[in-house]
Scaffold this motif. Structure first.
Motif, mmCIF file in Angstrom:
data_model
loop_
_atom_site.group_PDB
_atom_site.id
_atom_site.type_symbol
_atom_site.label_atom_id
_atom_site.label_comp_id
_atom_site.label_asym_id
_atom_site.label_seq_id
_atom_site.Cartn_x
_atom_site.Cartn_y
_atom_site.Cartn_z
ATOM 1 N N VAL A 4 0.887 -1.157 0.000
ATOM 2 C CA VAL A 4 0.000 0.000 0.000
ATOM 3 C C VAL A 4 0.931 1.213 0.000
ATOM 4 C CG1 VAL A 4 -1.871 1.188 1.175
ATOM 5 C CG2 VAL A 4 -1.703 -1.309 1.328
ATOM 6 N N PRO A 5 1.204 1.770 -1.198
ATOM 7 C CA PRO A 5 2.190 2.842 -1.290
ATOM 8 C C PRO A 5 1.807 4.082 -0.487
ATOM 9 C CG PRO A 5 1.542 2.068 -3.475
ATOM 10 C CD PRO A 5 0.609 1.445 -2.488
ATOM 11 N N SER A 6 2.809 4.622 0.200
ATOM 12 C CA SER A 6 2.628 5.869 0.934
ATOM 13 C C SER A 6 4.008 6.433 1.243
ATOM 14 C CB SER A 6 1.861 5.644 2.234
ATOM 15 O OG SER A 6 2.675 4.984 3.176
ATOM 16 N N THR A 7 4.013 7.659 1.680
ATOM 17 C CA THR A 7 5.251 8.207 2.212
ATOM 18 C C THR A 7 5.397 7.683 3.629
ATOM 19 O OG1 THR A 7 4.130 10.140 3.127
ATOM 20 C CG2 THR A 7 4.966 10.322 0.845
ATOM 21 N N THR A 8 6.588 7.797 4.155
ATOM 22 C CA THR A 8 6.796 7.384 5.540
ATOM 23 C C THR A 8 5.914 8.217 6.455
ATOM 24 O OG1 THR A 8 9.055 6.739 5.039
ATOM 25 C CG2 THR A 8 8.542 7.123 7.352
ATOM 26 N N ARG A 9 5.879 9.515 6.201
ATOM 27 C CA ARG A 9 5.089 10.428 7.028
ATOM 28 C C ARG A 9 3.584 10.146 6.909
ATOM 29 N NH1 ARG A 9 6.510 16.586 7.709
ATOM 30 N NH2 ARG A 9 8.129 15.483 8.815
ATOM 31 N N ARG A 78 -3.906 -12.609 13.442
ATOM 32 C CA ARG A 78 -5.260 -12.279 13.011
ATOM 33 C C ARG A 78 -5.327 -12.532 11.513
ATOM 34 N NH1 ARG A 78 -7.980 -7.447 16.408
ATOM 35 N NH2 ARG A 78 -7.824 -8.456 18.429
ATOM 36 N N GLU A 79 -6.537 -12.577 10.987
ATOM 37 C CA GLU A 79 -6.696 -12.842 9.555
ATOM 38 C C GLU A 79 -5.939 -11.835 8.705
ATOM 39 O OE1 GLU A 79 -10.830 -13.094 8.521
ATOM 40 O OE2 GLU A 79 -11.216 -14.627 10.029
ATOM 41 N N VAL A 80 -6.013 -10.563 9.084
ATOM 42 C CA VAL A 80 -5.378 -9.494 8.318
ATOM 43 C C VAL A 80 -4.424 -8.727 9.216
ATOM 44 C CG1 VAL A 80 -5.741 -7.401 6.949
ATOM 45 C CG2 VAL A 80 -7.430 -9.244 6.873
ATOM 46 N N VAL A 81 -3.205 -8.527 8.718
ATOM 47 C CA VAL A 81 -2.238 -7.690 9.418
ATOM 48 C C VAL A 81 -1.862 -6.543 8.489
ATOM 49 C CG1 VAL A 81 0.087 -7.557 10.400
ATOM 50 C CG2 VAL A 81 -1.343 -9.578 10.825
ATOM 51 N N VAL A 82 -1.902 -5.331 9.038
ATOM 52 C CA VAL A 82 -1.478 -4.133 8.316
ATOM 53 C C VAL A 82 -0.185 -3.670 8.982
ATOM 54 C CG1 VAL A 82 -2.072 -1.778 7.635
ATOM 55 C CG2 VAL A 82 -3.881 -3.523 7.816
ATOM 56 N N LEU A 83 0.920 -3.766 8.246
ATOM 57 C CA LEU A 83 2.214 -3.315 8.745
ATOM 58 C C LEU A 83 2.433 -1.894 8.268
ATOM 59 C CD1 LEU A 83 4.898 -3.911 10.196
ATOM 60 C CD2 LEU A 83 5.769 -4.753 7.993
ATOM 61 N N VAL A 84 2.658 -0.982 9.207
ATOM 62 C CA VAL A 84 2.785 0.440 8.908
ATOM 63 C C VAL A 84 4.249 0.844 9.083
ATOM 64 C CG1 VAL A 84 1.926 2.745 9.447
ATOM 65 C CG2 VAL A 84 0.474 0.745 9.867
ATOM 66 N N VAL A 85 4.899 1.164 7.966
ATOM 67 C CA VAL A 85 6.299 1.592 7.995
ATOM 68 C C VAL A 85 6.290 3.118 8.073
ATOM 69 C CG1 VAL A 85 8.546 1.429 6.875
ATOM 70 C CG2 VAL A 85 6.895 -0.447 6.638
ATOM 71 N N ASN A 86 6.123 3.615 9.295
ATOM 72 C CA ASN A 86 5.929 5.040 9.529
ATOM 73 C C ASN A 86 7.159 5.733 10.098
ATOM 74 O OD1 ASN A 86 5.470 3.564 11.924
ATOM 75 N ND2 ASN A 86 4.273 5.217 12.807
ATOM 76 N N SER A 87 8.309 5.117 9.925
ATOM 77 C CA SER A 87 9.555 5.704 10.393
ATOM 78 C C SER A 87 10.695 5.109 9.576
ATOM 79 C CB SER A 87 9.756 5.370 11.871
ATOM 80 O OG SER A 87 10.991 5.851 12.327
ATOM 81 N N PRO A 88 11.726 5.917 9.307
ATOM 82 C CA PRO A 88 12.897 5.317 8.668
ATOM 83 C C PRO A 88 13.439 4.223 9.579
ATOM 84 C CG PRO A 88 13.057 7.716 8.680
ATOM 85 C CD PRO A 88 11.891 7.346 9.548
#
Length: 131
Positions: A4-9, A78-88
């Motif tokens: 899920v493309p995003s900026t880190t911020r 859990r069935e779904v895991v959302v990993l959030v890369v919100n920091s370098p």
């Protein structure tokens, strides 16, 4: 696994949008786990304010989306895991978080973060999820 493309911020906001879409598509809240690589998700910060014991009890009760740090050792799959890369993060740190998230994801792993940073860790990932 999908990127899920995003900026880190912007990763937390993108993750929140992703969770909203999952719930709108019929996923039950208790089937979703959100893990952050950087600063804790604001909802996690809020819930921890009521005490660690109460916070972790919510995971056991399983009634809602659960938010935790990717390095937490008390999380359960859990069935779904959302990993959030919100920091370098170092490649080693991101690899560790990615492995943990993958191990916890029963059906689907969604990774919100910079594609150039995240994609090499998931060579078999599906096409990025459009904004």
């Amino acid at each position: 696994m999908q990127l899920v493309p995003s900026t880190t911020r912007g990763a937390v906001d993108r993750a929140d949008d992703t969770v909203d879409r999952l719930l709108e598509s019929g996923r039950r809240p208790d089937t979703v786990l959100v893990l952050t690589v950087g600063e804790p998700h604001p909802w996690q910060q809020h819930e921890i304010g009521f005490g660690e014991e109460r916070y972790w009890a919510q995971l056991t009760e399983g009634g809602d989306v659960f938010y935790a740090d990717a390095t937490a050792t008390r999380t359960v799959g859990r069935e779904v895991v959302v990993l959030v890369v919100n920091s370098p993060v170092s490649t080693q740190g991101l690899t560790k978080a990615a492995r943990a998230a993958h191990a916890l994801a029963g059906e689907l792993l969604l990774v919100c973060g910079d594609v150039d940073t995240v994609a090499p860790l998931f060579p078999g990932a599906g096409a990025p999820v459009p904004a």
